[in-house]
Design a protein around this motif. Structure first.
Motif, PDB file in Angstrom:
ATOM      1  N   UNK A  78      10.241   6.786   3.215  1.00 29.51           N
ATOM      2  CA  UNK A  78       9.486   6.622   4.467  1.00 29.51           C
ATOM      3  C   UNK A  78       7.990   6.555   4.176  1.00 29.51           C
ATOM      4  N   UNK A  79       7.504   7.443   3.317  1.00 32.60           N
ATOM      5  CA  UNK A  79       6.074   7.483   2.990  1.00 32.60           C
ATOM      6  C   UNK A  79       5.636   6.168   2.327  1.00 32.60           C
ATOM      7  N   UNK A  80       6.497   5.581   1.504  1.00 31.21           N
ATOM      8  CA  UNK A  80       6.145   4.338   0.825  1.00 31.21           C
ATOM      9  C   UNK A  80       6.309   3.128   1.743  1.00 31.21           C
ATOM     10  N   UNK A  81       7.414   3.072   2.480  1.00 28.09           N
ATOM     11  CA  UNK A  81       7.746   1.867   3.236  1.00 28.09           C
ATOM     12  C   UNK A  81       7.114   1.780   4.625  1.00 28.09           C
ATOM     13  N   UNK A  82       6.873   2.899   5.271  1.00 25.78           N
ATOM     14  CA  UNK A  82       6.308   2.847   6.620  1.00 25.78           C
ATOM     15  C   UNK A  82       4.923   2.197   6.636  1.00 25.78           C
ATOM     16  N   UNK A  83       3.989   2.601   5.755  1.00 27.51           N
ATOM     17  CA  UNK A  83       2.691   1.907   5.757  1.00 27.51           C
ATOM     18  C   UNK A  83       2.821   0.417   5.437  1.00 27.51           C
ATOM     19  N   UNK A  84       3.710   0.070   4.517  1.00 26.30           N
ATOM     20  CA  UNK A  84       3.912  -1.343   4.182  1.00 26.30           C
ATOM     21  C   UNK A  84       4.440  -2.103   5.389  1.00 26.30           C
ATOM     22  N   UNK A  85       5.356  -1.496   6.120  1.00 25.01           N
ATOM     23  CA  UNK A  85       5.912  -2.143   7.315  1.00 25.01           C
ATOM     24  C   UNK A  85       4.833  -2.332   8.370  1.00 25.01           C
ATOM     25  N   UNK A  91       2.106  -5.166  14.772  1.00 28.85           N
ATOM     26  CA  UNK A  91       2.540  -4.688  16.082  1.00 28.85           C
ATOM     27  C   UNK A  91       4.052  -4.480  16.181  1.00 28.85           C
ATOM     28  N   UNK A  92       4.687  -4.068  15.080  1.00 29.80           N
ATOM     29  CA  UNK A  92       6.134  -3.870  15.084  1.00 29.80           C
ATOM     30  C   UNK A  92       6.534  -2.767  16.062  1.00 29.80           C
ATOM     31  N   UNK A  93       5.729  -1.734  16.180  1.00 27.53           N
ATOM     32  CA  UNK A  93       6.048  -0.644  17.102  1.00 27.53           C
ATOM     33  C   UNK A  93       5.971  -1.141  18.544  1.00 27.53           C
ATOM     34  N   UNK A  94       4.912  -1.863  18.876  1.00 23.11           N
ATOM     35  CA  UNK A  94       4.757  -2.400  20.234  1.00 23.11           C
ATOM     36  C   UNK A  94       5.871  -3.368  20.601  1.00 23.11           C
ATOM     37  N   UNK A  95       6.242  -4.213  19.653  1.00 20.48           N
ATOM     38  CA  UNK A  95       7.319  -5.184  19.894  1.00 20.48           C
ATOM     39  C   UNK A  95       8.646  -4.460  20.116  1.00 20.48           C
ATOM     40  N   UNK A  96       8.898  -3.443  19.304  1.00 21.27           N
ATOM     41  CA  UNK A  96      10.144  -2.684  19.438  1.00 21.27           C
ATOM     42  C   UNK A  96      10.212  -1.974  20.789  1.00 21.27           C
ATOM     43  N   UNK A  97       9.105  -1.377  21.200  1.00 19.78           N
ATOM     44  CA  UNK A  97       9.075  -0.699  22.503  1.00 19.78           C
ATOM     45  C   UNK A  97       9.277  -1.707  23.634  1.00 19.78           C
TER      46      UNK A  97
END
Length: 189
Positions: A78-85, A91-97
């Motif tokens: 999570x620590x490695x991949x979350x910042x990369x994502x 805006x992946x979080x906004x799109x998902x919401x």
């Protein structure tokens, strides 16, 4: 890294596996040298991870089982991949919401996907513990060939004759590897 030796026949059966992957990669309609280099790097990193997890799962001093190893590795991922994502997928979080507000079913799909990922990783660790890191890598190549065939059947993705020949050679190599491993367990080869 582990200094474990395999039977000579096992090493010979890896030749068609590797050759098939190389042929299939070269026959890919959208082949690009940079992508190939990245793929080789990712394969080397995956192999290193598998060897390390095999050492951790079989070490008498560590006493780690598959569940504990997954417990320790997941936060690191999570620590490695979350910042990369967040960087690579704007805006992946906004799109998902927004998608979840339109159709709550996407939340169930994401939960189902997460559960499947958990079981894939757990199974990965169990296979490594009960076989070997090399076997897991060979199975990974077989999985790649099967994924290509499924993508051709479902999505009608284009594939060249050279690519199909490479995938066929890879699958033949995996079958030969499996037979060589069976023979080496039954006696010296």
């Amino acid at each position: 890294m582990t200094l474990k030796k395999e039977a000579w026949l096992t090493y010979v059966t890896l030749i068609p596996v590797v050759t098939g992957v190389i042929i299939a990669s070269g026959g890919e309609p959208s082949f690009h040298v940079f992508g190939f280099i990245m793929c080789v790097g990712a394969t080397a990193a995956r192999a290193l991870k598998t060897v390390v997890q095999g050492i951790l799962l079989s070490s008498e001093g560590e006493k780690l089982n598959s569940m504990n190893l997954l417990l320790y590795m997941a936060p690191i991922a999570v620590v490695v991949l979350l910042p990369a994502t967040l960087y690579m997928e704007e805006n992946v979080v906004g799109i998902t919401i927004a998608l979840a507000r339109q159709d709550f079913g996407i939340v169930w799909l994401l939960l189902f996907n997460s559960t499947l990922a958990y079981f894939v990783n757990l199974t990965n660790f169990l296979v490594t513990k009960h076989t070997s890191a090399l076997t897991l890598q060979v199975l990974g190549n077989a999985k790649g060939a099967v994924a290509v065939v499924v993508s051709i059947l479902i999505f009608r993705n284009p594939v060249s004759v050279t690519g199909m020949a490479g995938y066929t050679l890879t699958v033949i190599g995996v079958i030969l590897y499996s037979e060589a491993k069976k023979r080496s367990k039954n006696g010296p080869v």
